[in-house]
Design a protein around this motif. Structure first.
Motif, short mmCIF file in Angstrom:
data_model
loop_
_atom_site.label_atom_id
_atom_site.label_comp_id
_atom_site.label_asym_id
_atom_site.label_seq_id
_atom_site.Cartn_x
_atom_site.Cartn_y
_atom_site.Cartn_z
N ILE A 5 0.92 -1.16 0.02
CA ILE A 5 -0.04 -0.05 0.05
C ILE A 5 0.95 1.29 0.07
CG2 ILE A 5 -1.68 1.24 1.33
CD1 ILE A 5 -2.31 -1.36 2.65
N CYS A 6 0.48 2.18 -0.65
CA CYS A 6 1.09 3.52 -0.56
C CYS A 6 0.19 4.62 -0.16
CB CYS A 6 1.63 3.94 -1.97
SG CYS A 6 2.44 5.57 -2.11
N ILE A 7 0.80 5.34 1.05
CA ILE A 7 0.20 6.71 1.58
C ILE A 7 0.59 7.76 1.15
CG2 ILE A 7 -0.99 7.66 3.52
CD1 ILE A 7 -2.13 5.14 2.94
N ALA A 8 0.11 8.38 0.26
CA ALA A 8 0.93 9.66 -0.23
C ALA A 8 0.22 11.02 0.16
CB ALA A 8 1.06 9.76 -1.77
N GLY A 9 1.15 12.13 0.44
CA GLY A 9 0.30 13.16 0.76
C GLY A 9 1.36 14.31 0.97
N GLU A 10 1.12 15.36 1.20
CA GLU A 10 1.92 16.56 1.55
C GLU A 10 2.54 16.36 3.08
OE1 GLU A 10 0.04 20.39 1.26
OE2 GLU A 10 -0.10 20.05 -1.02
N LEU A 121 7.18 -10.65 -0.62
CA LEU A 121 7.20 -11.29 0.46
C LEU A 121 6.11 -12.26 0.71
CD1 LEU A 121 8.32 -7.90 2.17
CD2 LEU A 121 9.78 -9.55 1.00
N ARG A 122 6.00 -12.81 1.95
CA ARG A 122 5.09 -13.48 2.43
C ARG A 122 3.54 -13.17 2.24
NH1 ARG A 122 4.59 -12.78 8.14
NH2 ARG A 122 6.43 -11.85 8.96
N GLU A 123 2.69 -13.83 2.24
CA GLU A 123 1.18 -13.76 1.95
C GLU A 123 0.73 -12.78 3.10
OE1 GLU A 123 -2.77 -15.51 0.21
OE2 GLU A 123 -0.93 -16.65 0.26
N ASP A 124 1.22 -13.19 4.11
CA ASP A 124 0.49 -12.62 5.55
C ASP A 124 1.19 -11.27 5.93
OD1 ASP A 124 2.86 -13.92 6.27
OD2 ASP A 124 1.71 -14.41 8.19
N LEU A 125 2.05 -10.60 5.04
CA LEU A 125 2.72 -9.52 5.28
C LEU A 125 2.28 -8.24 4.41
CD1 LEU A 125 5.16 -8.61 7.28
CD2 LEU A 125 6.47 -9.20 5.17
N THR A 126 1.86 -7.26 5.07
CA THR A 126 1.54 -5.93 4.37
C THR A 126 2.81 -5.38 4.46
OG1 THR A 126 -0.84 -6.34 4.79
CG2 THR A 126 -0.06 -3.92 4.43
N VAL A 127 3.13 -4.38 3.47
CA VAL A 127 4.02 -3.50 3.44
C VAL A 127 3.51 -1.98 2.99
CG1 VAL A 127 6.34 -2.53 2.41
CG2 VAL A 127 5.77 -4.87 2.83
N VAL A 204 -5.03 1.07 9.79
CA VAL A 204 -5.62 -0.49 10.34
C VAL A 204 -7.09 -0.81 9.48
CG1 VAL A 204 -6.50 -1.77 12.38
CG2 VAL A 204 -4.55 -0.48 12.48
N GLU A 205 -7.83 0.26 9.53
CA GLU A 205 -8.95 -0.11 8.79
C GLU A 205 -8.85 -0.27 7.52
OE1 GLU A 205 -11.92 -0.44 10.34
OE2 GLU A 205 -10.85 -0.23 12.49
N VAL A 206 -7.92 0.64 6.66
CA VAL A 206 -7.49 0.18 5.33
C VAL A 206 -7.02 -1.13 5.31
CG1 VAL A 206 -5.90 0.77 3.50
CG2 VAL A 206 -6.88 2.84 4.92
N ILE A 207 -6.26 -1.96 6.03
CA ILE A 207 -5.95 -3.09 5.99
C ILE A 207 -6.80 -4.02 6.03
CG2 ILE A 207 -4.22 -4.54 6.81
CD1 ILE A 207 -2.47 -2.38 7.56
N LYS A 208 -7.88 -3.75 6.84
CA LYS A 208 -8.91 -4.74 6.90
C LYS A 208 -9.80 -4.73 5.61
CE LYS A 208 -9.54 -4.31 12.00
NZ LYS A 208 -10.48 -3.63 13.06
N ALA A 209 -10.07 -3.60 5.27
CA ALA A 209 -10.83 -3.23 4.02
C ALA A 209 -10.31 -4.07 2.66
CB ALA A 209 -11.27 -2.06 3.52
N LEU A 210 -8.83 -4.12 2.88
CA LEU A 210 -8.11 -4.83 1.65
C LEU A 210 -8.12 -6.35 1.66
CD1 LEU A 210 -5.58 -1.95 0.92
CD2 LEU A 210 -7.58 -2.33 -0.39
#
Length: 213
Positions: A5-10, A121-127, A204-210
């Motif tokens: 996931i990428c979180i971009a912003g000023e 990377l492994r399937e249960d990992l979020t970067v 955390v909510e973003v990861i759950k939604a994905l």
């Protein structure tokens, strides 16, 4: 295949603060800006002593940490790389006296390889990568916001193309939000992941939604 996931912003738009609800016991935080985190009590949650905090602006160190999170530190479920611009700028400054096109090719390849590595990377990992943005204006007043990169080579590659989810962090009437779809920007997310154009800035909510994507 891991989730990336990428979180971009000023600067100041809530990128780092959106990580506040992650579980420090299962999170590895890589601080590439070397500025610390942005909420009270973070030093009790993330530190070298807790073995969940790395302060570095070397891509090689980040790559090594990703490899260990993948193969050795199986308790780690989320790795945060904050920010990818910290890595780009540091590498550019270290090589500021070098001339020629090769330097920019090397920089682009280094960043590209890092993002590609995160996908393998492994399937249960979020970067989660965070990134600064820039907003371009044309003569007709049209504005467009995208990830800020170092060098035209990375602009041509279009770093956003390596992510299925790019959320734009922003402050709306004093409330910190994520923009989930393009609105004069490179924000995007999988179809059906989010019901609204703007959501609360909680990773955390973003990861759950994905989870199903």
């Amino acid at each position: 295949m891991s989730r990336v996931i990428c979180i971009a912003g000023e600067s100041g738009s809530g990128k780092t603060t959106s990580m506040r609800n992650l579980d420090p016991k299962t999170t590895l935080y890589i601080d590439c800006d070397k500025k610390g985190l942005s909420w009270k009590g973070w030093k009790n949650q993330y530190s070298e002593e807790n073995k969940n905090y790395i302060r570095t602006d070397f891509v090689s160190t980040v790559l090594s940490a990703l490899d260990k999170a993948d193969k050795e530190w199986k308790h780690i479920k989320v790795v945060v790389v904050d920010t990818i611009n910290g890595l780009m700028v540091a590498d550019e400054m270290r090589r500021s006296k070098e001339k020629g096109y090769d330097k920019w090719v090397d920089l682009a390849a280094c960043v590209w390889d890092l993002v590609c590595k995160a996908h393998d990377l492994r399937e249960d990992l979020t970067v989660v990568f965070t990134a600064h943005t820039q907003t371009d204006h044309d003569d007709n007043g049209y504005m467009f916001t995208r990830i800020k990169t170092s060098g035209k080579k990375l602009d041509k590659i279009v770093l956003e193309s390596k992510f299925t989810t790019v959320l734009l962090s922003k402050c709306v009437d004093g409330a910190y939000k994520f923009e989930t779809q393009a609105n004069n920007s490179t924000a995007k997310s999988p179809m059906g992941a989010f019901d609204q154009m703007e959501i609360d800035n909680d990773i955390v909510e973003v990861i759950k939604a994905l989870e199903d994507f």
